[in-house]
Design a protein around this motif. Structure first.
Motif, mmCIF file in Angstrom:
data_model
loop_
_atom_site.group_PDB
_atom_site.id
_atom_site.type_symbol
_atom_site.label_atom_id
_atom_site.label_comp_id
_atom_site.label_asym_id
_atom_site.label_seq_id
_atom_site.Cartn_x
_atom_site.Cartn_y
_atom_site.Cartn_z
ATOM 1 N N ALA A 161 5.863 14.352 40.358
ATOM 2 C CA ALA A 161 4.226 14.672 40.747
ATOM 3 C C ALA A 161 3.355 13.722 40.247
ATOM 4 C CB ALA A 161 4.002 16.233 40.348
ATOM 5 N N THR A 162 2.713 12.676 41.233
ATOM 6 C CA THR A 162 2.028 12.179 40.271
ATOM 7 C C THR A 162 0.200 12.482 40.141
ATOM 8 O OG1 THR A 162 3.351 10.538 41.423
ATOM 9 C CG2 THR A 162 1.715 8.933 40.847
ATOM 10 N N ALA A 163 0.180 12.624 39.067
ATOM 11 C CA ALA A 163 -2.023 12.627 39.132
ATOM 12 C C ALA A 163 -2.036 11.905 37.969
ATOM 13 C CB ALA A 163 -1.912 14.267 38.454
ATOM 14 N N LYS A 169 -1.662 17.624 34.076
ATOM 15 C CA LYS A 169 -0.084 17.746 34.378
ATOM 16 C C LYS A 169 0.613 18.473 33.740
ATOM 17 C CE LYS A 169 0.211 13.108 33.970
ATOM 18 N NZ LYS A 169 -1.402 12.531 34.137
ATOM 19 N N THR A 170 0.207 18.557 32.462
ATOM 20 C CA THR A 170 0.685 19.555 31.380
ATOM 21 C C THR A 170 1.122 20.584 31.739
ATOM 22 O OG1 THR A 170 0.095 17.829 29.325
ATOM 23 C CG2 THR A 170 1.007 19.923 29.207
ATOM 24 N N LEU A 171 -0.356 21.212 32.327
ATOM 25 C CA LEU A 171 -0.652 22.546 32.689
ATOM 26 C C LEU A 171 0.494 23.049 33.908
ATOM 27 C CD1 LEU A 171 -3.878 24.442 31.404
ATOM 28 C CD2 LEU A 171 -1.338 24.829 30.551
ATOM 29 N N ALA A 172 0.364 22.514 35.078
ATOM 30 C CA ALA A 172 0.995 22.426 36.138
ATOM 31 C C ALA A 172 2.372 22.616 36.009
ATOM 32 C CB ALA A 172 0.918 20.688 36.888
ATOM 33 N N SER A 309 3.363 11.991 36.741
ATOM 34 C CA SER A 309 3.425 11.051 35.569
ATOM 35 C C SER A 309 2.379 10.432 36.088
ATOM 36 C CB SER A 309 4.617 9.666 36.312
ATOM 37 O OG SER A 309 4.276 9.168 35.316
ATOM 38 N N ALA A 310 1.390 9.619 35.292
ATOM 39 C CA ALA A 310 0.120 9.256 35.810
ATOM 40 C C ALA A 310 0.115 7.920 36.505
ATOM 41 C CB ALA A 310 -0.500 8.499 35.294
ATOM 42 N N THR A 311 1.663 7.130 36.720
ATOM 43 C CA THR A 311 1.478 5.930 37.879
ATOM 44 C C THR A 311 2.716 6.652 38.659
ATOM 45 O OG1 THR A 311 2.349 4.957 35.783
ATOM 46 C CG2 THR A 311 0.075 4.715 35.874
ATOM 47 N N ARG A 432 0.243 6.595 25.936
ATOM 48 C CA ARG A 432 0.598 7.327 27.425
ATOM 49 C C ARG A 432 0.092 9.130 26.838
ATOM 50 N NH1 ARG A 432 3.802 5.842 31.120
ATOM 51 N NH2 ARG A 432 4.400 3.505 31.611
ATOM 52 N N GLY A 433 -0.382 9.630 27.855
ATOM 53 C CA GLY A 433 -0.439 11.095 27.326
ATOM 54 C C GLY A 433 -0.903 11.677 26.842
ATOM 55 N N ILE A 434 -0.972 11.055 25.658
ATOM 56 C CA ILE A 434 -1.874 11.558 24.792
ATOM 57 C C ILE A 434 -3.691 12.215 24.923
ATOM 58 C CG2 ILE A 434 -2.681 12.194 21.772
ATOM 59 C CD1 ILE A 434 0.302 11.373 22.077
ATOM 60 N N ASP A 435 -3.475 13.345 24.439
ATOM 61 C CA ASP A 435 -4.831 14.219 24.414
ATOM 62 C C ASP A 435 -6.204 13.899 23.719
ATOM 63 O OD1 ASP A 435 -6.239 15.123 26.068
ATOM 64 O OD2 ASP A 435 -6.120 17.839 25.815
#
Length: 619
Positions: A161-163, A169-172, A309-311, A432-435
């Motif tokens: 899954a890429t978004a 994405k984490t909750l996904a 991932s985001a990419t 990366r990824g840090i909210d």
């Protein structure tokens, strides 16, 4: 003259001719990648309309039977059969509706027997405790990635899954893991908790963030979960473990029999930031080879794998196609595109001093805090920190790099989220990824190592559909590297200096230099100041010097991975020493000196041999 509104049913049932679209995603489209878009009519309404239409045709056919006989009546009865709304018709309508929902949510899927995307969390029948947590944290509706990933994981499907950054994405993957574990508890499949899921993150700080999501959404469910930091035995009696690949490898090497036994029951392995994990250019974390080991250890018939991932990464896609059974690929939005919710600027600063002057102008001119400033490495982070702190004492400024202790990192990030820190100077560690949902400005003081890193960096702002701003500075030194970033910003719809698009693409050698942070940049002052500040911070235990640390080292590095090579060397050294002691005991005499291997460096003889030769020569 205004155009008539399109007939939804015609669009749904007859299709729509696809026009050649501009590759640039509009601002409204980009926001939609993070927020659900609802169809004008829902499936139950469409089903009712379709059934009503068929029922009306059926009645008309009945009326015609009384007026005709013979061949005409047979023809009418045949048309009546065709007019019935069958189960096949309903399945086709559901398929078309799912396609329409994906289309309006910029969702692209590849695979077989893909379940329809959900529109509401209620569609998955979560336990009431999860529903209550969603409401408590104001999660009202699923985002596009959640709409499709949740039902896929519910069906235990392998997926990639890429978004975009900030799209949920984490909750996904957190929600379906919690639901599966909860159901296994209810089913009574195990008397005691057994390990059901491993979540792998590239860094400790990101792993900690994901672990917090389990804490939030496991409220009142009595599920067992743990965050393994590598500073003790691998957790037992838990159902989910969040960790990094290197720390899991270390746990297996230290206690192989026990940990491998736990891994046999794993049903899910989730690899977050998977493009980073498959990056074989990194020499510190060495994720690719380590991840291969973990995936081999968990290669069971009952184990599924999910990559997020985001990419996009062609390497990850190739792995998934070659190694996973019946996988599904989910893509939200355009491939490796920058977030157009973020206003992007590319600014020529001329020199390192020019970048400092530009940063001063931004801070003096007023900005909406908090802001992130990305630099090339930990030394430049420290130097920029002392430079700005001395000039802007009235602005709360902090710094995060691999040298900052874990406790201090968490404290600083919490202060950024609470807007108690206005400016955070950081390395790729935070890329990366840090909210950090409150961040409004990202400044690339030094160029990112890759286009992917650029996308992740600016993804720290403009999250969940909110606007943001990103500024990237470049100097004369950067001209040989700038073309790809300039093209990406232009593609996102923002102006860049025209000459940057005419520059040559970076060579393979130049890309290697950039990706390994090998660019030699002139210092911009603050070097000695930073050494003094650094010493004081080490005294206060806010910083730790890994290069001089004794024993095991487990820490995030500045390239977005985790350092563990020293830890492994320390363990191996200890094991070697223990083995030598055992051999000594068995032989009943000291043999450590004889067994100790001599090491030749650059063709030189061991020191003991040289001494013997000198002694022989003297005689």
């Amino acid at each position: 003259m205004s155009k008539p509104k399109p007939d939804f049913s015609k669009l749904l049932f007859t299709g729509i001719k696809r026009k050649k679209t501009n590759p640039i995603v509009t601002e409204s489209d980009d926001a939609a990648l993070r927020m659900r878009v609802m169809p004008k009519k829902l499936l139950p309404e469409l089903l009712a309309e379709k059934k009503h239409k068929h029922s009306k045709l059926d009645d008309e056919a009945d009326d015609g039977v009384a007026l005709f006989s013979g061949e005409m009546m047979k023809a009418i009865q045949s048309s009546k059969k065709k007019a019935k709304f069958t189960e096949t018709d309903q399945k086709e309508l559901e398929r078309l509706f799912a396609q329409h929902v994906r289309r309006i949510n910029n969702m692209y899927v590849v695979g077989e027997d893909i379940p329809a995307p959900i529109l509401e969390f209620d569609d998955l029948k979560f336990p009431k405790e999860i529903d209550a947590s969603l409401k408590e944290f104001n999660i009202i509706a699923p985002s596009p990635i959640q709409m499709q990933a949740l039902p896929l994981m519910r069906q235990k499907r392998n997926l990639l899954a890429t978004a975009p950054t900030g799209s949920g994405k984490t909750l996904a993957f957190v929600l379906p893991l919690i639901q599966r574990i909860y159901e296994s508890r209810v089913e009574g499949s195990a008397k005691l908790p057994v390990l059901k899921a491993i979540v792998l993150e590239p860094t400790r700080v990101l792993g900690r963030q994901v672990y917090v999501q389990f804490v939030k959404y496991c409220q009142n469910l009595n599920l067992k979960y743990a965050f393994y930091e590598g500073d003790g035995p691998f957790p037992s009696g838990v159902e989910v473990v969040v960790t990094t690949p290197n720390r899991l490898i270390a746990a297996v090497e230290d206690n192989k029999k026990a940990v491998m036994k736990m891994l046999k029951t794993v049903e899910w392995v989730v690899v977050d930031e998977c493009d980073r994990m498959f990056d074989d250019k990194d020499t510190e974390a060495n994720f690719k080879s380590k991840l291969a080991k973990i995936l081999e250890w968990t290669d069971h018939e009952h184990t599924r794998r999910a990559f997020f991932s985001a990419t996009n990464s062609s390497e990850v896609e190739s792995y998934v196609k070659a190694n996973l059974k019946n996988p599904v690929f989910v893509f939200i939005g355009s491939r490796n595109s920058a977030n157009t919710q973020v206003t992007q600027q590319l600014v020529f600063a001329g020199s390192e001093g020019g970048k400092i002057a530009a940063i001063r102008d931004v801070l003096q001119g007023g900005f909406d805090p908090p802001a992130l400033i990305f630099v090339q490495d930990k030394d430049r982070a420290g130097q920029l920190y002392t430079e700005l702190v001395s000039s802007f004492s009235h602005i709360p400024i902090a710094m995060v790099s691999s040298e900052v202790t874990d406790a201090q990192k968490e404290k600083i990030l919490d202060n950024v989220r609470a807007k108690r820190v206005f400016v955070l100077i950081c390395t790729e560690l935070i890329g990366r990824g840090i909210d950090l949902p409150s961040v409004n400005l990202v400044i690339n003081f030094d160029l990112p190592a890759t286009i992917v890193n650029y996308v992740h960096r600016i993804g720290r702002t403009g999250r969940a559909g909110r606007p943001g701003r990103a500024i990237t500075y470049f100097t004369e030194t950067d001209l040989k590297y700038i073309r790809p970033i300039a093209s990406l910003i232009k593609h996102a719809g923002f102006d860049v200096p025209a000459y940057t698009l005419a520059l040559e693409q970076p060579t393979a050698a130049a890309k290697k230099v950039l990706s390994t942070n090998g660019i030699h940049r002139k210092s911009f002052g603050g070097v000695r100041k930073w050494e003094r500040v650094k010493a004081k911070k080490q005294e206060r235990e806010e910083l730790v010097d890994h290069s001089s640390a004794k024993g095991a080292v487990m820490a995030d590095d500045d390239a977005g991975g985790d350092l563990i090579d020293k830890a492994r060397r320390a363990v191996m050294k200890k094991r070697t020493a223990n083995a030598l002691k055992m051999m000594t005991k068995k032989k009943g005499k000291k043999t450590v000196g004889k067994l100790k291997p001599s090491i030749k460096a650059k063709g030189k003889l061991p020191r003991s041999t040289i001494i013997k030769k000198k002694a022989k020569k003297a005689t």
